[in-house]
Design a protein around this motif. Structure first.
Motif, PDB file in Angstrom:
ATOM      1  N   SER A 107       0.827  -1.206   0.000  1.00  0.00           N
ATOM      2  CA  SER A 107       0.000   0.000   0.000  1.00  0.00           C
ATOM      3  C   SER A 107       0.863   1.258   0.000  1.00  0.00           C
ATOM      4  CB  SER A 107      -0.955  -0.008   1.181  1.00  0.00           C
ATOM      5  OG  SER A 107      -0.230  -0.151   2.370  1.00  0.00           O
ATOM      6  N   LEU A 108       2.104   1.155   0.485  1.00  0.00           N
ATOM      7  CA  LEU A 108       2.996   2.324   0.429  1.00  0.00           C
ATOM      8  C   LEU A 108       3.296   2.666  -1.031  1.00  0.00           C
ATOM      9  CD1 LEU A 108       4.827   4.397   1.781  1.00  0.00           C
ATOM     10  CD2 LEU A 108       6.608   2.671   1.892  1.00  0.00           C
ATOM     11  N   THR A 109       3.569   1.621  -1.830  1.00  0.00           N
ATOM     12  CA  THR A 109       3.821   1.842  -3.246  1.00  0.00           C
ATOM     13  C   THR A 109       2.630   2.533  -3.899  1.00  0.00           C
ATOM     14  OG1 THR A 109       5.015  -0.226  -3.212  1.00  0.00           O
ATOM     15  CG2 THR A 109       4.528   0.698  -5.367  1.00  0.00           C
ATOM     16  N   ILE A 110       1.449   1.994  -3.598  1.00  0.00           N
ATOM     17  CA  ILE A 110       0.256   2.533  -4.246  1.00  0.00           C
ATOM     18  C   ILE A 110       0.000   3.961  -3.794  1.00  0.00           C
ATOM     19  CG2 ILE A 110      -2.238   2.277  -4.321  1.00  0.00           C
ATOM     20  CD1 ILE A 110      -1.781  -0.695  -4.537  1.00  0.00           C
ATOM     21  N   LEU A 111       0.210   4.186  -2.507  1.00  0.00           N
ATOM     22  CA  LEU A 111       0.030   5.542  -1.978  1.00  0.00           C
ATOM     23  C   LEU A 111       0.992   6.511  -2.669  1.00  0.00           C
ATOM     24  CD1 LEU A 111      -1.297   7.285   0.193  1.00  0.00           C
ATOM     25  CD2 LEU A 111       0.562   6.678   1.709  1.00  0.00           C
ATOM     26  N   MET A 112       2.249   6.113  -2.757  1.00  0.00           N
ATOM     27  CA  MET A 112       3.250   6.983  -3.380  1.00  0.00           C
ATOM     28  C   MET A 112       2.914   7.198  -4.853  1.00  0.00           C
ATOM     29  SD  MET A 112       5.625   8.040  -1.329  1.00  0.00           S
ATOM     30  CE  MET A 112       7.019   8.462  -2.339  1.00  0.00           C
ATOM     31  N   PHE A 113       2.502   6.134  -5.521  1.00  0.00           N
ATOM     32  CA  PHE A 113       2.168   6.242  -6.941  1.00  0.00           C
ATOM     33  C   PHE A 113       1.078   7.268  -7.157  1.00  0.00           C
ATOM     34  CE2 PHE A 113       4.452   2.892  -9.051  1.00  0.00           C
ATOM     35  CZ  PHE A 113       4.289   3.206 -10.383  1.00  0.00           C
ATOM     36  N   THR A 114       0.024   7.140  -6.354  1.00  0.00           N
ATOM     37  CA  THR A 114      -1.103   8.042  -6.528  1.00  0.00           C
ATOM     38  C   THR A 114      -0.679   9.474  -6.210  1.00  0.00           C
ATOM     39  OG1 THR A 114      -2.323   6.204  -5.628  1.00  0.00           O
ATOM     40  CG2 THR A 114      -3.547   8.207  -6.045  1.00  0.00           C
ATOM     41  N   MET A 115       0.079   9.613  -5.129  1.00  0.00           N
ATOM     42  CA  MET A 115       0.497  10.942  -4.701  1.00  0.00           C
ATOM     43  C   MET A 115       1.397  11.583  -5.753  1.00  0.00           C
ATOM     44  SD  MET A 115       3.214  12.580  -3.076  1.00  0.00           S
ATOM     45  CE  MET A 115       4.198  11.594  -2.008  1.00  0.00           C
ATOM     46  N   VAL A 116       2.400  10.828  -6.193  1.00  0.00           N
ATOM     47  CA  VAL A 116       3.363  11.390  -7.141  1.00  0.00           C
ATOM     48  C   VAL A 116       2.672  11.752  -8.446  1.00  0.00           C
ATOM     49  CG1 VAL A 116       5.365  10.847  -8.569  1.00  0.00           C
ATOM     50  CG2 VAL A 116       5.337  10.184  -6.167  1.00  0.00           C
ATOM     51  N   SER A 117       1.868  10.832  -8.969  1.00  0.00           N
ATOM     52  CA  SER A 117       1.282  11.122 -10.276  1.00  0.00           C
ATOM     53  C   SER A 117       0.245  12.236 -10.159  1.00  0.00           C
ATOM     54  CB  SER A 117       0.677   9.861 -10.881  1.00  0.00           C
ATOM     55  OG  SER A 117      -0.253   9.311  -9.999  1.00  0.00           O
ATOM     56  N   PHE A 118      -0.437  12.308  -9.031  1.00  0.00           N
ATOM     57  CA  PHE A 118      -1.430  13.364  -8.862  1.00  0.00           C
ATOM     58  C   PHE A 118      -0.752  14.737  -8.831  1.00  0.00           C
ATOM     59  CE2 PHE A 118      -3.974  15.971  -5.812  1.00  0.00           C
ATOM     60  CZ  PHE A 118      -5.028  16.212  -6.668  1.00  0.00           C
ATOM     61  N   ILE A 119       0.247  14.853  -7.983  1.00  0.00           N
ATOM     62  CA  ILE A 119       0.922  16.148  -7.873  1.00  0.00           C
ATOM     63  C   ILE A 119       1.613  16.488  -9.185  1.00  0.00           C
ATOM     64  CG2 ILE A 119       2.826  17.315  -6.720  1.00  0.00           C
ATOM     65  CD1 ILE A 119       1.904  16.042  -4.158  1.00  0.00           C
ATOM     66  N   ALA A 120       2.221  15.484  -9.806  1.00  0.00           N
ATOM     67  CA  ALA A 120       2.909  15.740 -11.068  1.00  0.00           C
ATOM     68  C   ALA A 120       1.921  16.200 -12.138  1.00  0.00           C
ATOM     69  CB  ALA A 120       3.645  14.491 -11.517  1.00  0.00           C
ATOM     70  N   THR A 121       0.718  15.625 -12.123  1.00  0.00           N
ATOM     71  CA  THR A 121      -0.280  16.049 -13.102  1.00  0.00           C
ATOM     72  C   THR A 121      -0.602  17.525 -12.933  1.00  0.00           C
ATOM     73  OG1 THR A 121      -1.234  13.856 -12.986  1.00  0.00           O
ATOM     74  CG2 THR A 121      -2.571  15.563 -14.014  1.00  0.00           C
ATOM     75  N   LEU A 122      -0.863  17.903 -11.679  1.00  0.00           N
ATOM     76  CA  LEU A 122      -1.188  19.311 -11.438  1.00  0.00           C
ATOM     77  C   LEU A 122      -0.017  20.200 -11.855  1.00  0.00           C
ATOM     78  CD1 LEU A 122      -3.048  19.104  -8.039  1.00  0.00           C
ATOM     79  CD2 LEU A 122      -3.993  19.346 -10.322  1.00  0.00           C
ATOM     80  N   ILE A 123       1.206  19.736 -11.574  1.00  0.00           N
ATOM     81  CA  ILE A 123       2.363  20.555 -11.913  1.00  0.00           C
ATOM     82  C   ILE A 123       2.512  20.664 -13.430  1.00  0.00           C
ATOM     83  CG2 ILE A 123       4.874  20.580 -11.818  1.00  0.00           C
ATOM     84  CD1 ILE A 123       4.594  19.631  -8.917  1.00  0.00           C
ATOM     85  N   HIS A 124       2.159  19.605 -14.134  1.00  0.00           N
ATOM     86  CA  HIS A 124       2.217  19.677 -15.602  1.00  0.00           C
ATOM     87  C   HIS A 124       1.256  20.747 -16.116  1.00  0.00           C
ATOM     88  CE1 HIS A 124       4.614  16.042 -15.785  1.00  0.00           C
ATOM     89  NE2 HIS A 124       4.675  16.140 -17.081  1.00  0.00           N
ATOM     90  N   PHE A 125       0.043  20.738 -15.560  1.00  0.00           N
ATOM     91  CA  PHE A 125      -0.930  21.742 -15.995  1.00  0.00           C
ATOM     92  C   PHE A 125      -0.404  23.145 -15.700  1.00  0.00           C
ATOM     93  CE2 PHE A 125      -4.173  18.351 -15.994  1.00  0.00           C
ATOM     94  CZ  PHE A 125      -4.724  18.625 -17.219  1.00  0.00           C
ATOM     95  N   TYR A 126       0.102  23.268 -14.494  1.00  0.00           N
ATOM     96  CA  TYR A 126       0.626  24.557 -14.046  1.00  0.00           C
ATOM     97  C   TYR A 126       1.768  24.997 -14.951  1.00  0.00           C
ATOM     98  CZ  TYR A 126       2.926  27.736 -10.748  1.00  0.00           C
ATOM     99  OH  TYR A 126       3.526  28.796 -10.147  1.00  0.00           O
TER     100      TYR A 126
END
Lengths: 809, 114
Positions: free
Chosen positions: A150-169
């Motif tokens: 679940s740590l992997t999944i948590l990190m995956f979701t967190m990283v890709s989510f923040i990275a997505t927002l940063i891409h838009f930004y």
């Protein structure tokens, strides 16, 4: 599809999509639409896909896959909820308190019985498998493998989510790069500013590679793969920090980041070698019947306690084995009890931690992170929240089962020193991004301290919440810079009227990192995570007063400093009256594509810490908690070192005290900050003069750069200058002399060739020519003459033969 | 001994051949007209032919078992064929020369001089 098939599939897709985007942009970047604008769509689409895939995996895990650990997590979470829901003193769990009381009179051997506190008694659910074996050389297996819990999944979701927002930004922020750029910070030798083509597509290309590397690091199932992606993350940060490569400061900062990280990686390689040489495997979990590192270090038959692996014992007792002692199982146990191989485990742990020190910018390698501000702001946001610096903390968390108590103490000290150093530097910094950078360093210190005092969940919890509010803060600062074209807070002020979206989302971020809350009721995400760290510090302090005192003092003091410098940043930027009217008049709110991500992140910065949420981060972390980690443990080399169980820190007595002390210290920081910058009852100038030496120390960042310059840079420069002189004078001289000799020999050879051989050939040629030339006149072209000559010749020849025949006979 | 007093033998043919050959040579040497020279060439060739035919006479071969008795004739035939071919080529050259120079004077055809 069952989760053991679907989760690896989803996550490896999520991992590889950014790579595809990177490859696409590498190949077609500049031709993607006008000035490569489509590159941003490709990269953003890719990371968005990653996020959606990770989210699917998250949901699969969450709804279909709690398993036995779900109950454990629920118990733990209810602890958490209790603490925050009840007032201090009430609902004291007697057994916990009793347990803790015995621990306080430390020294006596602590017997098992972890089950009562909600610590897991069986290994956490993790999927691990080799995806592809790169090479198998004897015992050395190099494989691409995954380790999904679940740590992997948590990190995956967190990283890709923040990275997505940063891409838009970044699409909004990097707009300048779409046409030719005039870089006002670069002056060419002819006095003009640099003109260069925009590098929009290249920025997104690096971002994609960055995301790919970070996700690869998270999904990695063996330490070697971690190392590979570790380096990839490093090189991406190098590219991105040095994005404005023409600026001297940017290329220096990129080099600095890269070199400082190499120093840490050197330690990491030592750790890797120590592990592989003694265990013969790189894998985390058990892959295909082969024992991984985790189960070797914490074997099930030893009740998951930290055990020096047989391989290490054998390695340490090499002399005895060579002397003829048979290494039977009993003998190895005896050796182990005598402490053989323990130092090897400590070296492996500290080695791995060295890598984390480099990546997560811990003392003494913290110097690169503030300089990394030379990169574009979206990069800073990415580097400082979800990717590079998070990688160090993530690895420390992932590798936690292997760390011996002594290693944890080293981690705790590194984190503690870092958090305090960085916080003090942040209070004097005037560059808006640098304040945030030092704040990141300081918060990373908190995470490391949390991990180092035994708070596995606390440290990683803070990693996740910090990722949200720090990316928010960075993107807000980027929005400010975008609007004002300056980083200097002394020229800002009053900007909240001009850019309300940025100002108030940033206020949310500031409150989150400050840990704002109504104590025991509800708070921003930072409140929960920082509290759990400080609670664990306090719990540690109760049993180890010698070490714990400084940890507790600095972590609580650090919270005050955090409050002070964060509010100082907000007040100086947004509150009060404009300091520089030129800047103020030109400021404007950023476009929607930039502030919408801010709003989304602001929401998450508030809610992501709530422990009673169904999607609570704490619950997920508890599911991933490696078995045996968080239980009471004792040092071997330092026998008085005791690590209390992590859930003990949730007892109201400890947590309550931590919360109260944090609340008041942070409030003091806030009040002080407001006194300086809002009510102006204190004048910063006066204080600066009053404490001039301390101010100078902080302003010059504790003279770390100067210190390193004196200790490392200068001697190396001196030595290399000597080497260079030796090279230039002696070696080059010898080679030059040799070359001159060869030249003179060659010139003699050249003379011989030119005058003797060529002369001979020329003479022959001249002869041939003159003969031919004289014979030319014979060819008259007169037919009748030829006939006459033939006749005369024939007759003459006949007569000649006739006479000669007559003469001989 | 005198040729005129002898019965007709190979020598007589050789004399005729020699006369023809010399005539041809003289013709080639003194004529300036290209066509005249060609005729001289024909004379030379035919002089040679007479020699070949004469040499293949039965009296000379002496009934050698390795001879068909027709060798000279064959060679002559070849020479005649070659002479025809050569005449064709030479006439072509001459005509072309005439086209270019409006003359067949071989003294004007000295463009191959070295």
């Amino acid at each position: 599809m069952s989760p053991d098939q679907s989760l690896p599939l989803l996550l490896s897709l999520a991992w590889l999509v950014p790579l595809a985007s990177f490859a696409l942009i590498v190949l077609f970047g500049p031709r993607m639409g006008k000035h490569g604008i489509l590159a941003s769509y490709v990269a953003t689409g890719a990371i968005l896909t990653s996020f959606l895939l990770s989210l699917t995996a998250f949901c699969i895990w969450h709804f279909g896959h709690l398993g036995a650990r779900g109950d454990v997590a629920a118990v733990h979470a209810s602890h958490e909820a209790n603490d925050h829901g009840d007032t201090v003193g009430e609902s004291v769990d007697d057994s916990i308190m009793a347990e803790h009381a015995t621990l306080e009179h430390a020294g006596e051997v602590h017997e098992g019985g972890h089950a009562g506190h909600g610590l897991p008694t069986e290994p956490s659910k993790a999927y691990t498998k080799d995806m592809y074996t790169l090479a198998q050389i004897g015992k050395l297996k190099l494989a691409v493998s995954y380790y999904i819990d679940s740590l992997t999944i948590l990190m995956f979701t967190m990283v890709s989510f923040i990275a997505t927002l940063i891409h838009f930004y970044a699409y909004g922020y990097m707009h300048d790069e779409l046409h030719e750029v005039v870089d006002h910070e670069v002056t060419l030798s002819d006095g003009h500013h640099l003109h260069r083509p925009g590098r929009f597509h290249r920025f997104f290309q690096y971002l994609s590679l960055f995301c790919f590397s970070m996700l690869g690091l998270v999904i990695a199932g063996n330490i070697l793969m971690v190392f590979v992606f570790w380096e990839l993350v490093g090189i991406c940060s190098y590219f991105l920090i040095g994005f404005y490569i023409e600026r001297k400061s940017a290329s220096n900062a990129a080099n600095k980041a890269f070199i400082v990280n190499r120093v840490g990686d050197f330690g990491m390689i030592i750790g890797l070698m120590a592990l592989w040489a003694s265990l013969g495997t790189f894998a985390f979990g058990d892959v295909g019947g082969e024992q991984g590192i985790f189960s070797t270090v914490r074997p099930a038959d030893k009740n998951y306690e930290l055990t020096v692996p047989d391989g290490m014992v054998r390695y340490a007792a090499m002399d005895q084995i060579a002397a003829g002692v048979e290494p039977t199982a009993e003998q190895i146990d005896t050796w182990r009890a005598e402490g053989y191989g323990y130092w090897l485990l400590v070296i492996a742990g500290i080695g791995i931690f060295c890598g984390c020190v480099g990546k997560s910018a811990q003392f003494p390698l913290h110097v690169w992170l503030p300089d990394a501000m030379e990169g574009p702001t979206p990069v800073s946001a990415l580097v400082h929240s979800a990717t590079m610096v998070a990688a160090g903390v993530y690895l420390a968390g992932r590798f936690y089962p292997v760390f011996a108590p002594e290693v944890l103490l080293v981690i705790a000290y590194a984190g503690c020193i870092t958090l305090f150093l960085a916080a003090t530097i942040a209070i004097t910094a005037v560059d808006i991004k640098r304040v945030l950078a030092y704040s990141t360093v300081s918060q990373l210190g908190y995470m490391m301290l949390g991990l180092g005092v035994g708070g596995w969940a606390a440290g990683l919890f803070h990693l996740v919440t910090h990722a949200f509010f720090k990316s928010l803060l960075f993107m807000c600062s980027g929005s400010v810079i975008h609007a004002t074209h300056t980083n200097d807070m002394r020229r800002m002020g009053g900007l909240r009227h001009k850019m309300p979206w940025t100002a108030y989302t940033m206020l949310v971020g500031v409150l989150a990192i400050y840990g704002a809350a109504i104590p025991f009721v509800i708070g921003f995400s930072g409140y929960y995570s920082k509290d759990s760290i400080v609670a664990q510090v306090l719990s540690f302090y109760n049993v180890n007063p010698t070490h714990g005192g400084i940890f507790f003092a600095l972590s609580v003091g650090g919270a005050g400093l955090t409050a002070f410098y964060m509010f100082r940043l907000w007040f100086m930027t947004f509150a009060g009256k404009p300091r520089d009217h030129h800047v103020y008049d030109h400021a404007h709110e950023s476009p929607k594509v930039m502030y919408l991500p801010l709003v989304i992140l602001a929401v998450f910065a508030v809610i992501v810490g709530f422990p009673w949420f169904p999607f609570s981060v704490v619950k997920l972390l508890e599911q991933a908690r490696p078995v045996g980690v968080g239980a009471t443990s004792f040092g071997y080399l330092l026998p008085t070192l005791v690590y209390p169980e992590e859930p003990l820190s949730h007892s109201p007595a400890i947590h309550g005290l931590a919360e109260i002390s944090l609340f008041f210290v942070a409030l003091a920081g806030l009040v002080l900050s407001a006194a300086f910058y809002v009510f102006r009852s204190l004048n910063p100038e006066d204080v600066r003069r009053q404490f001039a030496p301390i101010y100078r120390l902080f302003w010059n960042k504790w003279y770390f750069d100067e210190l390193y310059n004196a200790i490392f840079v200068r001697p190396v420069m001196f030595f290399s200058k000597m080497v260079s002189n030796f090279d230039r004078r002696v070696i080059d001289g010898a080679i030059d002399a040799l070359a001159r000799g060869v030249r003179s020999i060659a010139s003699i050879d050249d003379m011989i060739d030119r005058y003797l051989i060529d002369g001979l050939v020329n003479v022959v040629a001249a002869w041939t020519y003159s003969i031919g030339d004289s014979l030319r006149s014979v060819q008259t072209g007169k037919l009748r003459q030829y006939v006459m000559l033939i006749v005369i010749g024939t007759v003459a020849l006949t007569l000649l033969i006739r006479w000669s025949v007559a003469a001989t006979t | 001994m005198h040729l005129l007093t002898q019965p007709v033998g190979v020598s007589h043919f050789l004399v005729v051949g020699a006369v023809l050959f010399i005539s041809g040579i003289v013709c080639m040497a003194v004529k300036r007209n290209a066509l005249g020279i060609l005729m001289g060439v024909e004379l030379v060739l035919n002089g040679a032919n007479i020699n070949f035919v004469a040499f293949s006479s039965e009296f000379l071969s002496g009934g050698s078992p390795y001879s068909l008795g027709l060798d000279g004739q064959f060679i002559s035939l070849f020479v005649i064929v070659l002479a025809a071919a050569e005449a064709a080529v030479a006439l072509a050259i001459t005509l072309n020369f005439y086209n270019n120079h409006a003359t067949v004077d071989v003294d004007r055809a000295d463009e191959l001089k070295g």
